[in-house]
Scaffold this motif. Structure first.
Motif, PDB file in Angstrom:
ATOM      1  N   PRO A   3      -2.737  -4.663   5.917  1.00  0.00           N
ATOM      2  CA  PRO A   3      -2.389  -4.690   4.547  1.00  0.00           C
ATOM      3  C   PRO A   3      -3.142  -6.092   3.677  1.00  0.00           C
ATOM      4  O   PRO A   3      -4.180  -5.801   3.126  1.00  0.00           O
ATOM      5  N   ILE A   4      -2.430  -6.638   4.020  1.00  0.00           N
ATOM      6  CA  ILE A   4      -2.578  -8.623   3.587  1.00  0.00           C
ATOM      7  C   ILE A   4      -4.033  -8.663   3.215  1.00  0.00           C
ATOM      8  O   ILE A   4      -5.211  -9.077   2.051  1.00  0.00           O
ATOM      9  N   LEU A 112       1.694  -2.870  -8.321  1.00  0.00           N
ATOM     10  CA  LEU A 112       0.362  -2.676  -8.490  1.00  0.00           C
ATOM     11  C   LEU A 112      -0.619  -2.476  -7.241  1.00  0.00           C
ATOM     12  O   LEU A 112      -1.359  -1.625  -7.460  1.00  0.00           O
ATOM     13  N   GLY A 113      -0.334  -3.679  -6.882  1.00  0.00           N
ATOM     14  CA  GLY A 113      -1.475  -3.691  -5.713  1.00  0.00           C
ATOM     15  C   GLY A 113      -1.481  -2.603  -4.722  1.00  0.00           C
ATOM     16  O   GLY A 113      -1.825  -2.531  -3.518  1.00  0.00           O
ATOM     17  N   ALA A 114       0.325  -2.899  -4.394  1.00  0.00           N
ATOM     18  CA  ALA A 114       0.705  -2.358  -3.269  1.00  0.00           C
ATOM     19  C   ALA A 114       0.028  -0.640  -3.572  1.00  0.00           C
ATOM     20  O   ALA A 114      -0.369  -0.366  -2.896  1.00  0.00           O
ATOM     21  N   ALA A 115       0.747   0.013  -4.939  1.00  0.00           N
ATOM     22  CA  ALA A 115       0.171   1.419  -5.062  1.00  0.00           C
ATOM     23  C   ALA A 115      -1.801   1.624  -4.935  1.00  0.00           C
ATOM     24  O   ALA A 115      -1.250   2.330  -4.675  1.00  0.00           O
ATOM     25  N   ALA A 373       2.362  -7.972  -2.108  1.00  0.00           N
ATOM     26  CA  ALA A 373       2.006  -6.056  -1.560  1.00  0.00           C
ATOM     27  C   ALA A 373       1.793  -6.104  -1.164  1.00  0.00           C
ATOM     28  O   ALA A 373       2.230  -4.584  -0.049  1.00  0.00           O
ATOM     29  N   ALA A 374       0.900  -6.806   0.079  1.00  0.00           N
ATOM     30  CA  ALA A 374       1.175  -6.083   1.560  1.00  0.00           C
ATOM     31  C   ALA A 374       2.218  -6.098   2.256  1.00  0.00           C
ATOM     32  O   ALA A 374       2.580  -4.761   2.383  1.00  0.00           O
TER      33      ALA A 374
END
Length: 389
Positions: A3-4, A112-115, A373-374
């Motif tokens: 994810p990162i 928002l990055g995670a979304a 976010a990750a």
């Protein structure tokens, strides 16, 4: 791809977004532009959007590849502070007297990055709920969203949040199971005396004299009334009185905050403030009005959910970067009300050494956006259950 790494691939876009939010700060319940940007991005990611929750709050709902699985809430705060920014950054605040001095612009961007990542990958089952909260800074945004039936309309099995921490090494993440952040009461005290010429103090009931005596007496509460092993703070942060060199004014005003973890001690402190005010009013012949408001609850991290989040962080960042037994904070957070309604966890993530929170020179570290976010995205992937092939 981790994810990162995947989020890092669009980190420049997230940084641009964060800096735009920083340049256009909005105070609590005024986050119209911010909420609009959040909603537009969620819609662009293909996420169902619900606006106007608790005022200016936004909730995004994303189902995984399988309907079976847990419902995981992720929360970020959106509001700024009434502070005049004292940086010369190219993206400094364009709004006089308003500034993102606590990093809520960064928290919003992380979520928002995670979304975006979760919408693109859908490598989870169950449901992700993205909760963008207004008015965290003492105005009761979490309570407003809950009163607007947040968790009735958008049920969650657990809810998670995080906050940047300038006092931690960059990329380090900490958790405190159980009571993690203090309850907070705000108080306003009005001392009414009798004004007079400063050359004739005998004709006055000097409210400044009374107010300063009360301010000193209030510092005895923790020192002499609280259990020495208990944690509490009484801080007077404002004193206002008078407008001239040669006039004893009619009134003086005190304001400040009380922080505590124990409900009985919280009640005792409030009682002692009122008792001291009543006694000094009698002693000096003044009138003292005391208002004490419950603003924040104790933030309690649910043990099981916090242990699970801690392990997810260890797997993502490495065990050496994670402290699962951090000390509690005397600061307060209205995520406490969400965590009281739904079990969950709250974490602190370190960033490059900058000015402290609520400081006019504060600047968020954009380098931790992919990390935060990750982490949030991984909570959904791991806590909802694996996606079906």
């Amino acid at each position: 791809m981790s994810p990162i790494d995947r989020i890092a691939a669009f980190a420049d876009e997230l940084t641009t977004l964060r800096r735009d939010l920083h340049a256009h700060p909005e105070l609590g319940f005024e986050e119209v532009r911010t909420a609009g940007i959040v909603a537009a991005h969620l819609e662009a990611y293909g996420i169902a959007v619900h606006r106007g929750i608790g005022g200016t709050g936004v909730v995004g709902v994303l189902e995984g590849r399988s309907p079976a699985g847990r419902r995981i809430g992720l929360r970020a705060d959106m509001d700024a502070l009434p502070i005049e920014e004292a940086t010369n950054l190219p993206y400094r605040s364009t709004i006089p007297g308003k500034m993102h001095a606590c990093g809520h612009d960064g928290h919003t961007t992380m979520l928002l990055g995670a979304a975006r990542y979760l919408a693109e990958t859908r490598d989870f089952s169950g449901t992700a709920l993205f909760i963008f909260q207004p008015a965290e800074e003492g105005l009761g945004g979490a309570r407003a969203m809950i009163a607007d039936r947040l968790f009735a309309r958008f049920p969650c099995d657990e809810v998670h949040g995080l906050h940047n921490a300038p006092n931690l090494a960059r990329g380090r993440i900490e958790f405190c199971p159980g009571p993690a952040m203090a309850a907070a009461d705000f108080f306003d005290i009005r001392v009414v005396g009798r004004g007079a010429h400063a050359a004739q103090p005998n004709r006055a009931v000097d409210p400044i004299l009374v107010a300063t005596a009360l301010a000193q007496a209030m510092q005895s509460i923790v020192a002499r009334n609280a259990d020495p092993l208990a944690s509490a703070v009484v801080s007077i942060t404002r004193i206002h009185a008078g407008a001239a060199y040669n006039v004893i004014p009619e009134e003086a005003h005190l304001a400040g905050t009380v922080r505590s973890f124990d409900p009985a001690l919280r009640s005792l402190i409030a009682t002692r403030i009122r008792d001291l005010a009543a006694g000094l009013a009698t002693a000096y012949g003044a009138r003292i009005e005391v208002e004490i408001r419950d603003v924040f609850s104790v933030l309690v991290n649910a043990p099981a959910e916090t242990e699970a989040a801690t392990q997810i962080a260890r797997d993502l960042f490495g065990a050496e970067a994670v402290n699962g037994r951090a000390r509690a904070h005397m600061g307060s957070e209205d995520f406490a009300d969400m965590a009281a309604a739904v079990p969950g966890s709250y974490a602190w993530i370190g960033m490059e050494g900058r000015a402290n929170l609520h400081n006019a020179a504060y600047d968020f570290d954009d380098g931790i956006i992919p990390l935060g976010a990750a982490y949030l995205a991984s909570l959904v992937e791991r806590r909802t259950g694996a996606a079906t092939p």
